[in-house]
Design an enzyme around this catalytic site. Structure first.
Site, PDB file in Angstrom:
ATOM      1  N   GLU A   8       0.799  -1.225   0.000  1.00  0.00           N
ATOM      2  CA  GLU A   8       0.000   0.000   0.000  1.00  0.00           C
ATOM      3  C   GLU A   8       0.830   1.273   0.000  1.00  0.00           C
ATOM      4  O   GLU A   8       1.934   1.300   0.537  1.00  0.00           O
ATOM      5  CB  GLU A   8      -0.883   0.013   1.252  1.00  0.00           C
ATOM      6  CG  GLU A   8      -1.877  -1.104   1.252  1.00  0.00           C
ATOM      7  CD  GLU A   8      -2.486  -1.326   2.618  1.00  0.00           C
ATOM      8  OE1 GLU A   8      -2.410  -0.444   3.472  1.00  0.00           O
ATOM      9  OE2 GLU A   8      -3.043  -2.420   2.805  1.00  0.00           O
ATOM     10  N   CYS A  17       3.096   8.363   1.696  1.00  0.00           N
ATOM     11  CA  CYS A  17       3.531   7.325   2.625  1.00  0.00           C
ATOM     12  C   CYS A  17       3.821   6.060   1.817  1.00  0.00           C
ATOM     13  O   CYS A  17       2.960   5.558   1.102  1.00  0.00           O
ATOM     14  CB  CYS A  17       2.412   7.086   3.642  1.00  0.00           C
ATOM     15  SG  CYS A  17       2.742   5.743   4.770  1.00  0.00           S
ATOM     16  N   CYS A  38       5.242  -7.652   6.991  1.00  0.00           N
ATOM     17  CA  CYS A  38       6.240  -7.215   7.965  1.00  0.00           C
ATOM     18  C   CYS A  38       6.435  -8.319   8.994  1.00  0.00           C
ATOM     19  O   CYS A  38       5.495  -9.031   9.340  1.00  0.00           O
ATOM     20  CB  CYS A  38       5.760  -5.939   8.663  1.00  0.00           C
ATOM     21  SG  CYS A  38       6.981  -5.233   9.790  1.00  0.00           S
ATOM     22  N   CYS A  85       4.207  -6.037  15.657  1.00  0.00           N
ATOM     23  CA  CYS A  85       3.624  -5.047  16.572  1.00  0.00           C
ATOM     24  C   CYS A  85       2.118  -5.320  16.724  1.00  0.00           C
ATOM     25  O   CYS A  85       1.417  -5.568  15.739  1.00  0.00           O
ATOM     26  CB  CYS A  85       3.865  -3.625  16.070  1.00  0.00           C
ATOM     27  SG  CYS A  85       5.611  -3.189  15.992  1.00  0.00           S
ATOM     28  N   CYS A 143      -0.644  -3.311  14.623  1.00  0.00           N
ATOM     29  CA  CYS A 143      -0.384  -3.020  13.218  1.00  0.00           C
ATOM     30  C   CYS A 143      -0.918  -4.102  12.296  1.00  0.00           C
ATOM     31  O   CYS A 143      -0.610  -5.284  12.467  1.00  0.00           O
ATOM     32  CB  CYS A 143       1.117  -2.836  13.003  1.00  0.00           C
ATOM     33  SG  CYS A 143       1.504  -2.364  11.322  1.00  0.00           S
ATOM     34  N   CYS A 157      -1.933   1.233   8.294  1.00  0.00           N
ATOM     35  CA  CYS A 157      -1.015   0.314   7.607  1.00  0.00           C
ATOM     36  C   CYS A 157      -1.609  -1.071   7.400  1.00  0.00           C
ATOM     37  O   CYS A 157      -2.012  -1.722   8.346  1.00  0.00           O
ATOM     38  CB  CYS A 157       0.256   0.130   8.425  1.00  0.00           C
ATOM     39  SG  CYS A 157       1.086   1.660   8.768  1.00  0.00           S
TER      40      CYS A 157
END
Ligand code: SAH
Length: 348
Positions: free
Chosen positions: A92, A105, A112, A116, A119, A336
């Site tokens: 994205e 962004c 990832c 976290c 997220c 995100c």
């Protein structure tokens, strides 16, 4: 196999085309066609002869992202793109039109690995790193749209999916590439890299002599809470992260921003604000408070406005420069990874 020229520096393009008897100055033309005029085929490069175009076509390709989803916010200020790369993986990118300019962004990885808690990018783990060309291509896609309105990208933030400092070489290469006059000519001061705190890479970055802004995702004032929210903290604890950040400031003179995502009942208590004040006192830094964008999969909630303001005022009253992030595009899942997750679910 044809060689992809998109993502190469002009000098590297020159090396490649030399083998096919094209002169060095042609590399500049090719770079400008690709990066400034958004050419996606050699036949568009009308300053090259038909013969040259044919030679290039035979040996090289220009790989760009394609847009598979696009969402525009109700106020028209935010556009979220889901881009697909040559191998079909997706990531994205977000355009935010702000009073001071157009900010983009960018994603640095597909998925990832950092895990976290809040997220959405990390829910399905890491797929792969993005190359410098793939990161640049996200940016140029948005620049092309803005160019049609006689506008341009004024700043970039590496805050999309992925942890930029675990994809170090590609990311630094990208930063240098988009600074080149034949691509975007972006100043380093208008670039921000956000990291969850990969300590050795922060020191390494400080030595690159790239005066970019470093943003540290802190999200908690102590190891106990931080490790619960951010698994990486078990490897690089908060003291180490803060020391590396201070070193970055000392080396580059660039003020650090600490991002602090406020999660109801987890890290938004006044005791947390107080601990944060003690930690950051004396540092030339600022804190950016981000009310968490709820991720339904994790059951984390946003604090009430009263709690958010109370936390903010406590920091400000104790002389910590603090802002609350202006929210953009919550109506289009701009947090995100949320758009990609929906897309992947639907594809299944
Ligand atoms: N891996 C890097 C960059 C990507 S995350 C990093 O950790 O900094 C970029 C920023 O978005 C981080 O500060 C992160 O805390 C924030 N973020 C991610 N998901 C969020 C959510 N659901 N709500 C609010 N902020 C979020």
């Amino acid at each position: 196999m044809k060689t992809n020229l998109f993502g190469l520096f002009q000098e590297e393009i020159a090396e490649h085309i030399r083998e096919h008897k094209l002169e060095k100055y042609r590399a500049k033309q090719i770079a400008e066609w690709m990066y400034r005029h958004h050419a996606s085929s050699f036949s568009e490069m009308t300053t090259l002869s038909k013969k040259m175009q044919a030679v290039l076509e035979e040996h090289f390709v220009i790989e760009r992202v394609t847009c598979v989803r696009q969402k525009v916010s109700a106020d028209n200020k935010t556009i979220k793109f889901l881009f697909s790369f040559a191998d079909g993986e997706t990531a994205e990118t977000v355009l935010m039109r702000q009073p001071y300019g157009n900010s983009v962004c960018l994603s640095t990885q597909v998925g990832c690995a950092m895990g976290c808690l809040f997220c959405a990018s990390t829910l399905a783990g890491l797929k792969r790193n993005l190359t410098a060309g793939e990161i640049l291509s996200q940016l140029l896609y948005v620049q092309k749209i803005l160019g049609e309105e006689e506008q341009h990208v004024t700043s970039i933030v590496l805050m999309g999916s992925g942890e930029p400092l675990v994809n170090y070489d590609n990311v630094v290469r990208f930063l240098r590439l988009c600074h080149e006059p034949y691509t975007m000519g972006l100043s380093y001061r208008s670039m921000t890299l956000s990291t969850c705190g990969i300590v050795p890479s922060i020191y390494r970055l400080a030595d690159e002599e790239l005066p970019i802004t470093l943003s540290i995702s802190l999200h908690a004032p102590n190891d106990e809470i931080r490790s619960e929210i951010m698994p990486i903290n078990r490897k690089y604890g908060i003291d180490e992260v803060l020391r590396a950040s201070e070193a970055y400031y000392e080396k580059t003179g660039r003020r650090i921003t600490y991002e602090y995502t406020l999660i109801d009942g987890k890290n938004d208590m006044i005791s947390c604000a107080d601990e944060l004040v003690r930690r950051l006192r004396g540092q030339n830094a600022n804190v950016n408070l981000i009310p968490v964008n709820p991720v339904p999969e994790r059951g984390l909630n946003r604090p009430s406005l009263t709690r958010i303001n109370r936390f903010c005022s406590y920091l400000q009253d104790h002389k910590i420069q603090t802002t609350i992030r202006k929210e953009m595009g919550t109506d289009i899942d701009a947090a995100c990874g949320q758009l990609r997750n929906q897309y992947l679910k639907q594809k299944k």
